[in-house]
Motif scaffolding. Structure first.
Motif, PDB file in Angstrom:
ATOM      1  N   ALA A  44      53.990   4.545  46.567  1.00 44.53           N
ATOM      2  CA  ALA A  44      52.903   5.512  46.798  1.00 44.53           C
ATOM      3  C   ALA A  44      52.148   5.780  45.494  1.00 44.53           C
ATOM      4  CB  ALA A  44      53.484   6.815  47.367  1.00 44.53           C
ATOM      5  N   ILE A  45      52.893   5.985  44.421  1.00 45.27           N
ATOM      6  CA  ILE A  45      52.242   6.271  43.130  1.00 45.27           C
ATOM      7  C   ILE A  45      51.410   5.061  42.694  1.00 45.27           C
ATOM      8  CG2 ILE A  45      52.666   6.737  40.671  1.00 45.27           C
ATOM      9  CD1 ILE A  45      55.190   8.347  41.613  1.00 45.27           C
ATOM     10  N   ASP A  46      51.970   3.868  42.855  1.00 41.70           N
ATOM     11  CA  ASP A  46      51.229   2.650  42.466  1.00 41.70           C
ATOM     12  C   ASP A  46      49.947   2.495  43.281  1.00 41.70           C
ATOM     13  OD1 ASP A  46      53.187   2.142  40.641  1.00 41.70           O
ATOM     14  OD2 ASP A  46      54.193   0.579  41.812  1.00 41.70           O
ATOM     15  N   ALA A  47      49.965   3.030  44.517  1.00 45.83           N
ATOM     16  CA  ALA A  47      48.774   2.922  45.376  1.00 45.83           C
ATOM     17  C   ALA A  47      47.771   4.047  45.091  1.00 45.83           C
ATOM     18  CB  ALA A  47      49.189   2.955  46.838  1.00 45.83           C
ATOM     19  N   GLY A  48      48.075   4.913  44.136  1.00 50.23           N
ATOM     20  CA  GLY A  48      47.120   5.952  43.749  1.00 50.23           C
ATOM     21  C   GLY A  48      47.427   7.340  44.295  1.00 50.23           C
ATOM     22  N   ALA A  67      61.998   8.865  40.627  1.00 52.13           N
ATOM     23  CA  ALA A  67      60.780   8.048  40.745  1.00 52.13           C
ATOM     24  C   ALA A  67      59.697   8.466  39.752  1.00 52.13           C
ATOM     25  CB  ALA A  67      60.250   8.119  42.175  1.00 52.13           C
ATOM     26  N   ILE A  68      59.685   9.741  39.364  1.00 52.24           N
ATOM     27  CA  ILE A  68      58.576  10.217  38.500  1.00 52.24           C
ATOM     28  C   ILE A  68      58.998  10.354  37.048  1.00 52.24           C
ATOM     29  CG2 ILE A  68      57.460  11.459  40.408  1.00 52.24           C
ATOM     30  CD1 ILE A  68      58.583  14.089  39.020  1.00 52.24           C
ATOM     31  N   ARG A  69      60.208   9.923  36.743  1.00 48.13           N
ATOM     32  CA  ARG A  69      60.738  10.127  35.391  1.00 48.13           C
ATOM     33  C   ARG A  69      59.753   9.675  34.304  1.00 48.13           C
ATOM     34  NH1 ARG A  69      66.194   7.377  35.271  1.00 48.13           N
ATOM     35  NH2 ARG A  69      66.842   8.970  36.744  1.00 48.13           N
ATOM     36  N   ASP A  70      59.107   8.534  34.550  1.00 50.99           N
ATOM     37  CA  ASP A  70      58.217   7.993  33.506  1.00 50.99           C
ATOM     38  C   ASP A  70      56.760   8.412  33.681  1.00 50.99           C
ATOM     39  OD1 ASP A  70      60.434   6.669  32.576  1.00 50.99           O
ATOM     40  OD2 ASP A  70      60.025   4.886  33.812  1.00 50.99           O
ATOM     41  N   CYS A  71      56.478   9.199  34.713  1.00 50.70           N
ATOM     42  CA  CYS A  71      55.053   9.509  34.942  1.00 50.70           C
ATOM     43  C   CYS A  71      54.890  10.950  35.414  1.00 50.70           C
ATOM     44  CB  CYS A  71      54.450   8.536  35.947  1.00 50.70           C
ATOM     45  SG  CYS A  71      55.279   8.542  37.548  1.00 50.70           S
ATOM     46  N   ARG A  72      55.763  11.852  34.951  1.00 48.39           N
ATOM     47  CA  ARG A  72      55.719  13.237  35.438  1.00 48.39           C
ATOM     48  C   ARG A  72      54.327  13.841  35.335  1.00 48.39           C
ATOM     49  NH1 ARG A  72      54.535  16.881  37.530  1.00 48.39           N
ATOM     50  NH2 ARG A  72      55.371  18.988  37.614  1.00 48.39           N
ATOM     51  N   ASP A  73      53.631  13.576  34.228  1.00 46.34           N
ATOM     52  CA  ASP A  73      52.346  14.241  34.016  1.00 46.34           C
ATOM     53  C   ASP A  73      51.227  13.681  34.892  1.00 46.34           C
ATOM     54  OD1 ASP A  73      53.558  15.872  32.239  1.00 46.34           O
ATOM     55  OD2 ASP A  73      52.951  14.711  30.471  1.00 46.34           O
ATOM     56  N   GLN A  74      51.484  12.549  35.527  1.00 44.16           N
ATOM     57  CA  GLN A  74      50.431  11.959  36.371  1.00 44.16           C
ATOM     58  C   GLN A  74      50.524  12.409  37.828  1.00 44.16           C
ATOM     59  OE1 GLN A  74      51.531   8.430  34.362  1.00 44.16           O
ATOM     60  NE2 GLN A  74      50.783   9.996  32.951  1.00 44.16           N
ATOM     61  N   VAL A  75      51.573  13.179  38.169  1.00 48.79           N
ATOM     62  CA  VAL A  75      51.718  13.564  39.576  1.00 48.79           C
ATOM     63  C   VAL A  75      51.755  15.091  39.745  1.00 48.79           C
ATOM     64  CG1 VAL A  75      52.875  11.458  40.380  1.00 48.79           C
ATOM     65  CG2 VAL A  75      54.234  13.316  39.433  1.00 48.79           C
ATOM     66  N   VAL A  76      51.348  15.516  40.914  1.00 52.66           N
ATOM     67  CA  VAL A  76      51.415  16.935  41.286  1.00 52.66           C
ATOM     68  C   VAL A  76      52.633  17.077  42.194  1.00 52.66           C
ATOM     69  CG1 VAL A  76      50.255  18.760  42.589  1.00 52.66           C
ATOM     70  CG2 VAL A  76      48.922  17.251  41.084  1.00 52.66           C
ATOM     71  N   ILE A  77      53.578  17.891  41.752  1.00 54.08           N
ATOM     72  CA  ILE A  77      54.806  18.066  42.524  1.00 54.08           C
ATOM     73  C   ILE A  77      54.733  19.364  43.321  1.00 54.08           C
ATOM     74  CG2 ILE A  77      57.314  18.476  42.381  1.00 54.08           C
ATOM     75  CD1 ILE A  77      56.530  15.622  41.817  1.00 54.08           C
ATOM     76  N   GLY A 113      64.317  17.172  37.838  1.00 54.16           N
ATOM     77  CA  GLY A 113      64.316  16.708  36.446  1.00 54.16           C
ATOM     78  C   GLY A 113      63.036  17.064  35.717  1.00 54.16           C
ATOM     79  N   THR A 114      62.498  18.243  36.037  1.00 49.42           N
ATOM     80  CA  THR A 114      61.241  18.656  35.414  1.00 49.42           C
ATOM     81  C   THR A 114      61.366  20.103  34.953  1.00 49.42           C
ATOM     82  OG1 THR A 114      58.844  18.816  35.748  1.00 49.42           O
ATOM     83  CG2 THR A 114      60.204  19.404  37.626  1.00 49.42           C
TER      84      THR A 114
END
Ligand SMILES: NC(=O)c1ccc[n+]([C@@H]2O[C@H](COP(=O)([O-])OP(=O)(O)OC[C@H]3O[C@@H](n4cnc5c(N)ncnc54)[C@H](OP(=O)(O)O)[C@@H]3O)[C@@H](O)[C@H]2O)c1
Length: 318
Positions: A44-48, A67-77, A113-114
């Motif tokens: 899902a993240i790879d698809a935008g 799944a978001i360990r390496d991209c926490r700042d790019q997603v809205v949780i 983990g955030t």
């Protein structure tokens, strides 16, 4: 993937969000391994997709965390916590105290983990529970916000029981909520008038759940739901084929499938920001994201849907 602004939060979010609960729970309900479910979130993240919705009750916060360990700042949780003591009746009155609520919210953070959850909801609140929530748990949410552990206050309804949005209708008279999640689909579009009008007026971020569920993804379930509505006099049976009542949605020039039509119906409804799609299948995910990216359904189809189901407020499509 198209983005929009999530109401007064100002957050830039994808118009499709990944739902990590529902019947599938990222495939955990069908026996998927953790790694398979992590792969769905990554796809899902790879698809935008940058909007991910989970909850303590789903058992998927740890998967999202991985799944978001390496991209926490790019997603809205977006995550949630129920309002009654664990193990008690979800619709009951055995409430968490404010202190217990704050303590349990720390566990949401740990599992994810955030150090912060962007939108933190009271999960599945019934109308009879709202007064307590407003009095005792809204201050707890503010405390979490002051501590920097959550950014925005959210509220989700219990749509299977509250099919005409009684709880949200009351809650939207207050000014506590930055984001709400409501059930909305082509079989029960009643949120259009009772919820979405208000959220637009107040610029509240609006998340759509139940776009598809069982009734719009399983042909037998669709027939059963529609027959029930016809039998109860809610819907005109003579306008549909009794053996394939929603077949008109997948005719040439309308949509490739009922599922596609169902997501497009929600995506283009004024007032909706994020349509959640819940799946454990990367194939379904790709189909659903493509559907959410397609144009509005034809006007004639929307008019027929309005004639058929426009007044329905008694089912969720669960
Ligand atoms: N009160 C609340 O707070 C609350 C309540 C319910 C849901 N939610 C949130 O809303 C999200 C969305 O709801 P939902 O999960 O029920 O989503 P949904 O998108 O309405 O329905 C998903 C269901 O349809 C199936 N499905 C998905 N795509 C399909 C396709 N292309 N073809 C056939 N079947 C398909 C899924 O199973 P597969 O795994 O087989 O794809 C799953 O069982 C949840 O994940 C959760 O985050 C919140």
């Amino acid at each position: 993937m198209e983005r929009t602004t999530l109401g007064r939060t100002g957050l830039s979010v994808s118009v499709a969000g990944l739902g990590c609960g529902g019947h599938s729970r990222l495939g955990q309900s069908h026996g998927h391994s953790t790694q398979q479910s992590v792969a769905v979130v990554r796809a899902a993240i790879d698809a935008g997709v940058n909007f991910i919705d989970t909850a303590a009750a789903y058992g998927t916060e740890g998967i999202v965390g991985q799944a978001i360990r390496d991209c926490r700042d790019q997603v809205v949780i977006s995550s949630k916590l129920g309002v009654v003591k664990p193990g008690t009746n979800h619709l009951g009155q055995d409430f968490l105290s404010a202190a217990e609520f704050v303590q349990l919210a720390e566990q949401n953070l740990r599992r994810l983990g955030t150090d912060r959850i962007d939108i933190f909801h009271l999960h599945g609140v019934a109308h009879s529970q709202y007064a307590y929530c407003e009095r005792e748990l809204v201050p707890a949410l503010h405390k979490l916000r002051e501590q920097g552990k959550i950014r925005f206050l959210g509220l989700t309804e219990r749509f299977v029981q509250d099919t005409d949005h009684r709880m949200l209708r009351q809650a939207l008279q207050d000014d506590h909520w930055d984001v709400v999640m409501t059930g909305f689909n082509l079989l029960n579009p009643s949120a259009r008038y009772s919820v979405l009008k208000q959220t637009q007026k107040k610029n509240i971020g609006t998340l759509i759940m139940f776009a598809v569920r069982r009734a719009l993804s399983q042909p037998d379930a669709a027939i059963a739901v529609v027959q029930d509505l016809v039998a109860n006099g809610m819907v005109r049976g003579d306008l549909m084929d009794p053996e394939n009542p929603l077949g008109f949605l997948s005719e040439p020039g309308v949509a490739d499938s009922i599922v596609e039509a169902a997501y497009r119906f929600c995506r283009h409804e004024p007032g909706t920001h994020v349509v959640l799609t819940g799946t454990g299948s990367t194939e379904h995910l790709a189909e659903n994201l493509a559907a959410i990216g397609k144009p509005k359904l034809p006007e004639a189809t929307l008019m027929l849907l309005q004639n058929l189901f426009g007044q329905v407020d008694s089912i969720s499509g669960n």
